[in-house]
Design an enzyme around this catalytic site. Structure first.
Site, mmCIF file in Angstrom:
data_model
loop_
_atom_site.group_PDB
_atom_site.id
_atom_site.type_symbol
_atom_site.label_atom_id
_atom_site.label_comp_id
_atom_site.label_asym_id
_atom_site.label_seq_id
_atom_site.Cartn_x
_atom_site.Cartn_y
_atom_site.Cartn_z
ATOM 1 C CD GLU A 188 4.139 8.866 -1.165
ATOM 2 O OE1 GLU A 188 3.799 9.944 -0.653
ATOM 3 O OE2 GLU A 188 3.326 8.025 -1.538
ATOM 4 N NE ARG A 195 -1.686 7.804 3.419
ATOM 5 C CZ ARG A 195 -2.542 8.638 2.830
ATOM 6 N NH1 ARG A 195 -2.727 8.574 1.533
ATOM 7 N NH2 ARG A 195 -3.203 9.533 3.531
ATOM 8 C CG HIS A 237 0.613 11.013 -2.313
ATOM 9 N ND1 HIS A 237 1.057 10.471 -1.124
ATOM 10 C CD2 HIS A 237 -0.741 11.147 -2.186
ATOM 11 C CE1 HIS A 237 0.022 10.291 -0.314
ATOM 12 N NE2 HIS A 237 -1.082 10.694 -0.932
HETATM 13 P P1 NAP Z 1 -12.925 4.509 4.311
HETATM 14 O O1 NAP Z 1 -14.228 5.030 3.837
HETATM 15 O O2 NAP Z 1 -12.686 4.395 5.785
HETATM 16 O O3 NAP Z 1 -12.743 3.059 3.634
HETATM 17 C C1 NAP Z 1 -11.734 2.204 3.979
HETATM 18 C C2 NAP Z 1 -12.106 0.786 3.568
HETATM 19 O O4 NAP Z 1 -10.978 -0.060 3.861
HETATM 20 C C3 NAP Z 1 -13.291 0.206 4.308
HETATM 21 O O5 NAP Z 1 -14.081 -0.484 3.400
HETATM 22 C C4 NAP Z 1 -12.674 -0.746 5.305
HETATM 23 O O6 NAP Z 1 -13.443 -1.897 5.581
HETATM 24 C C5 NAP Z 1 -11.431 -1.192 4.561
HETATM 25 N N1 NAP Z 1 -10.430 -1.712 5.493
HETATM 26 C C6 NAP Z 1 -9.960 -1.152 6.634
HETATM 27 N N2 NAP Z 1 -9.066 -1.963 7.221
HETATM 28 C C7 NAP Z 1 -8.984 -3.062 6.439
HETATM 29 C C8 NAP Z 1 -8.254 -4.248 6.518
HETATM 30 N N3 NAP Z 1 -7.431 -4.495 7.553
HETATM 31 N N4 NAP Z 1 -8.407 -5.160 5.545
HETATM 32 C C9 NAP Z 1 -9.268 -4.938 4.512
HETATM 33 N N5 NAP Z 1 -9.984 -3.811 4.379
HETATM 34 C C10 NAP Z 1 -9.859 -2.889 5.337
HETATM 35 O O7 NAP Z 1 -11.718 5.364 3.759
HETATM 36 P P2 NAP Z 1 -11.653 6.203 2.378
HETATM 37 O O8 NAP Z 1 -12.136 7.575 2.603
HETATM 38 O O9 NAP Z 1 -12.247 5.365 1.307
HETATM 39 O O10 NAP Z 1 -10.049 6.294 2.208
HETATM 40 C C11 NAP Z 1 -9.280 5.100 2.066
HETATM 41 C C12 NAP Z 1 -7.789 5.413 2.044
HETATM 42 O O11 NAP Z 1 -7.433 6.004 0.807
HETATM 43 C C13 NAP Z 1 -7.289 6.435 3.078
HETATM 44 O O12 NAP Z 1 -7.111 5.861 4.345
HETATM 45 C C14 NAP Z 1 -5.986 6.913 2.472
HETATM 46 O O13 NAP Z 1 -4.910 6.152 2.954
HETATM 47 C C15 NAP Z 1 -6.170 6.660 0.984
HETATM 48 N N6 NAP Z 1 -6.185 7.944 0.259
HETATM 49 C C16 NAP Z 1 -5.224 8.208 -0.664
HETATM 50 C C17 NAP Z 1 -5.208 9.407 -1.384
HETATM 51 C C18 NAP Z 1 -4.179 9.725 -2.402
HETATM 52 O O14 NAP Z 1 -3.867 10.910 -2.611
HETATM 53 N N7 NAP Z 1 -3.624 8.758 -3.093
HETATM 54 C C19 NAP Z 1 -6.202 10.361 -1.109
HETATM 55 C C20 NAP Z 1 -7.179 10.076 -0.177
HETATM 56 C C21 NAP Z 1 -7.160 8.853 0.497
HETATM 57 P P3 NAP Z 1 -14.826 -1.871 6.390
HETATM 58 O O15 NAP Z 1 -15.781 -1.181 5.458
HETATM 59 O O16 NAP Z 1 -15.161 -3.279 6.564
HETATM 60 O O17 NAP Z 1 -14.560 -1.095 7.639
#
Ligand code: NAP
Length: 317
Positions: free
Chosen positions: A265, A236, A283
């Site tokens: 954005e 984000r 995005h």
């Molecule tokens: P996810 O499976 O929940 O993975 C998130 C990861 O971030 C986990 O490894 C988590 O650690 C880590 N994390 C959470 N809080 C943290 C912190 N304070 N410090 C360091 N690491 C932290 O989520 P995902 O499905 O991979 O998605 C991740 C993000 O990608 C979404 O939340 C969204 O904002 C973004 N996204 C962007 C797009 C786009 O169009 N650009 C599309 C989809 C998603 P732990 O494993 O230790 O819990």
């Protein structure tokens, strides 16, 4: 689901909109042009609205939730829930769902695409050809190799792991920082983002946006990545202190950046437009026909499960 009143916050997907309008009683929030008109619209239809479908642009904030006493479920057309007031949903017993997994591959593909485009200057050299400069100025200058570079991943979750897997295929050593260590991966773990940045060549942001991760990429982290380092942000926009990023790129303190997301954005800092070591996307991480259809089906499936009192497909709260 005919009796379910659904507030759709944004024109996010024509298929989803059509299916919702066929299956439910649909209220389109964006058709009211101003914030005041949108508040009046929500207030006027609050008696019928039991569900909100939002996305990464407009979700369900505290004010919207307060205007909807009959709200039962927020089904987000996104995996990130930074636009949903989760604490308020928990407090009020409102259920929340998102769209994990189905978008992971697309976002990971795009992260790798951004890294290669930034380092190999794919967009810039495309512009070079289109401008007729190949003929007038000769061959394009040399660029930087991606294969074999150390890739640091901030947030080794679903998307972060998929990026790591792809980068491994390019011969890149992987390191990461997450809240918890993942010993089974064999990747190098750093206990903070600063050490991760200091020890990788490409830093990819893939964690959720929370109060802890807002501006997690600050000046210190950018300087640790350094003039040869590349920042890729598919998380984000507010993960990055954007004015500091712009300054570092303009001053040459950072090697390059591939960005899919921005702090405000759809505003993108104009200083970036002139830089050839930057690739800017609007995005579009999950923006393929296939994935958006799968996300829409997941939203519809969650709403249906809610109405039928069945287990939600992808519950968050
Ligand atoms: P996810 O499976 O929940 O993975 C998130 C990861 O971030 C986990 O490894 C988590 O650690 C880590 N994390 C959470 N809080 C943290 C912190 N304070 N410090 C360091 N690491 C932290 O989520 P995902 O499905 O991979 O998605 C991740 C993000 O990608 C979404 O939340 C969204 O904002 C973004 N996204 C962007 C797009 C786009 O169009 N650009 C599309 C989809 C998603 P732990 O494993 O230790 O819990």
């Amino acid at each position: 689901m005919e009796s379910l009143g659904v507030l759709l916050t944004f024109p996010m997907n024509p298929y989803l909109e059509e299916e919702l309008s066929k299956r439910c009683k649909l209220f389109r929030l964006w058709e009211s042009p101003t914030p005041e008109a949108r508040r009046d619209f929500v207030r006027a239809n609050a008696g019928s609205i039991r569900a909100v479908v939002g996305n990464a642009t407009v979700g369900a904030d505290s004010d919207t939730i307060d205007l909807l006493p009959g709200l039962e479920i927020v089904a987000s057309f996104s995996v990130g829930l930074d636009k949903v007031d989760l604490a308020k949903c928990r407090e009020k017993g409102i259920r929340v769902t998102n769209t994990p997994d189905v978008l992971t591959e697309d976002v990971a593909d795009l992260a790798i695409g951004l890294a290669i485009s930034t380092m190999r200057r794919i967009c810039e050299s495309d512009r070079y050809v289109r401008a007729g400069k190949w003929k007038s100025h000769g061959d394009y200058k040399l660029t930087t190799k991606f294969s074999g570079k150390t890739v640091g991943i901030l947030g080794l979750g679903r998307i972060g792991s998929a990026i790591a897997k792809r980068a491994e295929a390019f011969g890149c050593p992987i390191s990461y920082y997450s809240r918890s260590q993942k010993p089974d991966t064999g990747y190098k773990y750093y206990s903070n983002v600063l050490d991760l940045a200091a020890n990788c060549q490409v830093l990819v942001v893939a964690c959720p946006l929370t109060e802890e991760t807002r501006h997690i990429i600050n000046r210190e982290v950018i300087d640790a990545l350094g003039p040869k380092g590349v920042l890729i942000n598919i998380g984000r926009g507010p993960h990055v202190d954007e004015p500091e990023l712009v300054k570092a790129l303009v001053e040459g303190r950072l090697g390059g950046a591939g960005l899919d997301v921005y702090e405000h954005e759809p505003h993108v800092p104009e200083e970036l437009f002139a830089l050839e070591n930057v690739v800017l996307l609007p995005h579009v991480g999950s923006g393929t026909w296939e994935t958006r259809k799968a996300m829409a089906d997941l939203v519809l499936g969650n709403l249906e499960a809610h109405v039928l009192n069945k287990p939600l497909l992808t519950p968050v709260v």
